[in-house]
Design an enzyme around this catalytic site. Sequence first.
Site, PDB file in Angstrom:
ATOM      1  N   HIS A   1       6.376  38.852 -28.485  1.00 27.97           N
ATOM      2  CA  HIS A   1       7.265  37.778 -28.963  1.00 27.97           C
ATOM      3  C   HIS A   1       6.678  37.218 -30.245  1.00 27.97           C
ATOM      4  CE1 HIS A   1       9.553  34.033 -29.136  1.00 27.97           C
ATOM      5  NE2 HIS A   1       8.397  33.465 -29.468  1.00 27.97           N
TER       6      HIS A   1
ATOM      7  N   GLU B   1       7.169  26.038 -30.329  1.00 27.29           N
ATOM      8  CA  GLU B   1       6.548  27.003 -29.417  1.00 27.29           C
ATOM      9  C   GLU B   1       5.035  26.823 -29.325  1.00 27.29           C
ATOM     10  OE1 GLU B   1       9.968  30.466 -30.053  1.00 27.29           O
ATOM     11  OE2 GLU B   1       7.917  30.874 -30.664  1.00 27.29           O
TER      12      GLU B   1
ATOM     13  N   PHE C   1      21.501  38.262 -20.934  1.00 30.34           N
ATOM     14  CA  PHE C   1      20.182  38.783 -20.550  1.00 30.34           C
ATOM     15  C   PHE C   1      19.190  37.686 -20.144  1.00 30.34           C
ATOM     16  CE2 PHE C   1      20.260  38.412 -25.236  1.00 30.34           C
ATOM     17  CZ  PHE C   1      19.172  37.592 -25.469  1.00 30.34           C
TER      18      PHE C   1
ATOM     19  N   THR D   1      13.996  43.841 -32.594  1.00 31.21           N
ATOM     20  CA  THR D   1      14.022  43.515 -31.161  1.00 31.21           C
ATOM     21  C   THR D   1      14.135  44.772 -30.297  1.00 31.21           C
ATOM     22  OG1 THR D   1      15.162  41.465 -31.756  1.00 31.21           O
ATOM     23  CG2 THR D   1      15.218  42.108 -29.429  1.00 31.21           C
TER      24      THR D   1
ATOM     25  N   TYR E   1      12.625  29.807 -23.381  1.00 29.25           N
ATOM     26  CA  TYR E   1      13.727  30.606 -23.938  1.00 29.25           C
ATOM     27  C   TYR E   1      15.078  29.889 -23.807  1.00 29.25           C
ATOM     28  CZ  TYR E   1      11.374  35.050 -25.108  1.00 29.25           C
ATOM     29  OH  TYR E   1      10.616  36.040 -25.691  1.00 29.25           O
TER      30      TYR E   1
ATOM     31  N   ASN F   1       9.814  44.816 -24.851  1.00 30.52           N
ATOM     32  CA  ASN F   1       9.489  45.148 -26.240  1.00 30.52           C
ATOM     33  C   ASN F   1       8.128  44.624 -26.693  1.00 30.52           C
ATOM     34  OD1 ASN F   1      10.161  42.486 -26.416  1.00 30.52           O
ATOM     35  ND2 ASN F   1      11.974  42.775 -27.680  1.00 30.52           N
TER      36      ASN F   1
ATOM     37  N   ARG G   1       6.913  38.684 -37.889  1.00 34.37           N
ATOM     38  CA  ARG G   1       8.189  39.338 -37.532  1.00 34.37           C
ATOM     39  C   ARG G   1       8.236  40.738 -38.146  1.00 34.37           C
ATOM     40  NH1 ARG G   1      11.416  37.052 -33.537  1.00 34.37           N
ATOM     41  NH2 ARG G   1      12.869  38.571 -34.336  1.00 34.37           N
TER      42      ARG G   1
ATOM     43  N   ARG H   1       6.512  47.088 -32.105  1.00 31.03           N
ATOM     44  CA  ARG H   1       7.553  47.453 -31.143  1.00 31.03           C
ATOM     45  C   ARG H   1       7.894  48.934 -31.189  1.00 31.03           C
ATOM     46  NH1 ARG H   1      11.199  41.932 -31.722  1.00 31.03           N
ATOM     47  NH2 ARG H   1      10.380  40.873 -29.873  1.00 31.03           N
TER      48      ARG H   1
ATOM     49  N   LYS I   1       3.584  40.515 -24.215  1.00 30.01           N
ATOM     50  CA  LYS I   1       4.411  40.441 -23.004  1.00 30.01           C
ATOM     51  C   LYS I   1       3.852  41.307 -21.857  1.00 30.01           C
ATOM     52  CE  LYS I   1       8.723  39.426 -25.516  1.00 30.01           C
ATOM     53  NZ  LYS I   1      10.145  39.833 -25.709  1.00 30.01           N
TER      54      LYS I   1
HETATM   55  N1  UDP Z   1      16.432  40.641 -24.985  1.00 32.48           N
HETATM   56  C1  UDP Z   1      16.987  41.444 -24.004  1.00 32.48           C
HETATM   57  N2  UDP Z   1      18.213  42.001 -24.236  1.00 32.48           N
HETATM   58  C2  UDP Z   1      18.911  41.800 -25.398  1.00 32.48           C
HETATM   59  C3  UDP Z   1      18.337  40.991 -26.379  1.00 32.48           C
HETATM   60  C4  UDP Z   1      17.093  40.414 -26.154  1.00 32.48           C
HETATM   61  O1  UDP Z   1      16.390  41.641 -22.962  1.00 32.48           O
HETATM   62  O2  UDP Z   1      20.012  42.343 -25.544  1.00 32.48           O
HETATM   63  C5  UDP Z   1      15.110  40.023 -24.746  1.00 32.48           C
HETATM   64  C6  UDP Z   1      14.001  40.717 -25.527  1.00 32.48           C
HETATM   65  O3  UDP Z   1      12.828  40.730 -24.729  1.00 32.48           O
HETATM   66  C7  UDP Z   1      13.827  39.810 -26.734  1.00 32.48           C
HETATM   67  C8  UDP Z   1      14.076  38.432 -26.102  1.00 32.48           C
HETATM   68  O4  UDP Z   1      15.122  38.666 -25.167  1.00 32.48           O
HETATM   69  O5  UDP Z   1      12.550  39.951 -27.309  1.00 32.48           O
HETATM   70  C9  UDP Z   1      14.507  37.358 -27.063  1.00 32.48           C
HETATM   71  O6  UDP Z   1      15.622  37.817 -27.806  1.00 32.48           O
HETATM   72  P1  UDP Z   1      15.712  37.574 -29.372  1.00 32.48           P
HETATM   73  O7  UDP Z   1      17.091  37.902 -29.794  1.00 32.48           O
HETATM   74  O8  UDP Z   1      15.198  36.210 -29.697  1.00 32.48           O
HETATM   75  O9  UDP Z   1      14.751  38.705 -29.972  1.00 32.48           O
HETATM   76  P2  UDP Z   1      13.315  38.606 -30.672  1.00 32.48           P
HETATM   77  O10 UDP Z   1      13.266  37.293 -31.414  1.00 32.48           O
HETATM   78  O11 UDP Z   1      12.287  38.671 -29.576  1.00 32.48           O
HETATM   79  O12 UDP Z   1      13.252  39.800 -31.572  1.00 32.48           O
HETATM   80 MG    MG Z   2      13.680  35.356 -30.834  1.00 30.61          MG
END
Ligand code: UDP
Ligand code: MG
Length: 133
Positions: A115, A126, A57, A91, A49, A112, A85, A102, A9
């Site tokens: 992705h 994706e 968010f 996250t 997304y 973070n 993951r 992360r 990112k």
């Molecule tokens: N995100 C955010 N605020 C939140 C949760 C998620 O800004 O409270 C952003 C963060 O960059 C995250 C992305 O949205 O990586 C996608 O969210 P997801 O829940 O899918 O998390 P990930 O799969 O990336 O762990």
């Molecule tokens: Mg996700």
Amino acid sequence: MEQTLSIIKPDAMERNLEGKIKSILKKNNFEIVKEKKVKLEKKDVEEFYKVHETKPFYNDLCNYLSSGPVLVMVLKKENAIAENRKIMGATNPKEADPGTIRKEFGISIDKNSVHGSDSKENAKKEINFFFKD
Ligand code: UDP
Ligand code: MG
């Protein structure tokens, strides 16, 4: 062998962490089968997304992901989706396990650093989103 989509990112690209993150991937036996550096338009991120479109968010997330270049990669390994993951970490970097990407590099829950696809279905979608061939 499974494939997953990984994105470095803007916050990590800005801090020149591309090499460090790739070396973690390689150390963990991921093969980078495809990669490209792109500057996404906001509308592209909105589509990417879309699963999050009702979340509070969503708009900030789409602005952020389109704020600077990102590195998009297709990673290959046995169990690549779950393994990626695992090395990404939670996250929220504050909740991520020590040694995860992360935890090491993430700034905040939004910035973070990486992705990673979260399921077989989404990995396929994706990968196809970025590499249609
Ligand atoms: N995100 C955010 N605020 C939140 C949760 C998620 O800004 O409270 C952003 C963060 O960059 C995250 C992305 O949205 O990586 C996608 O969210 P997801 O829940 O899918 O998390 P990930 O799969 O990336 O762990
Ligand atoms: Mg996700």
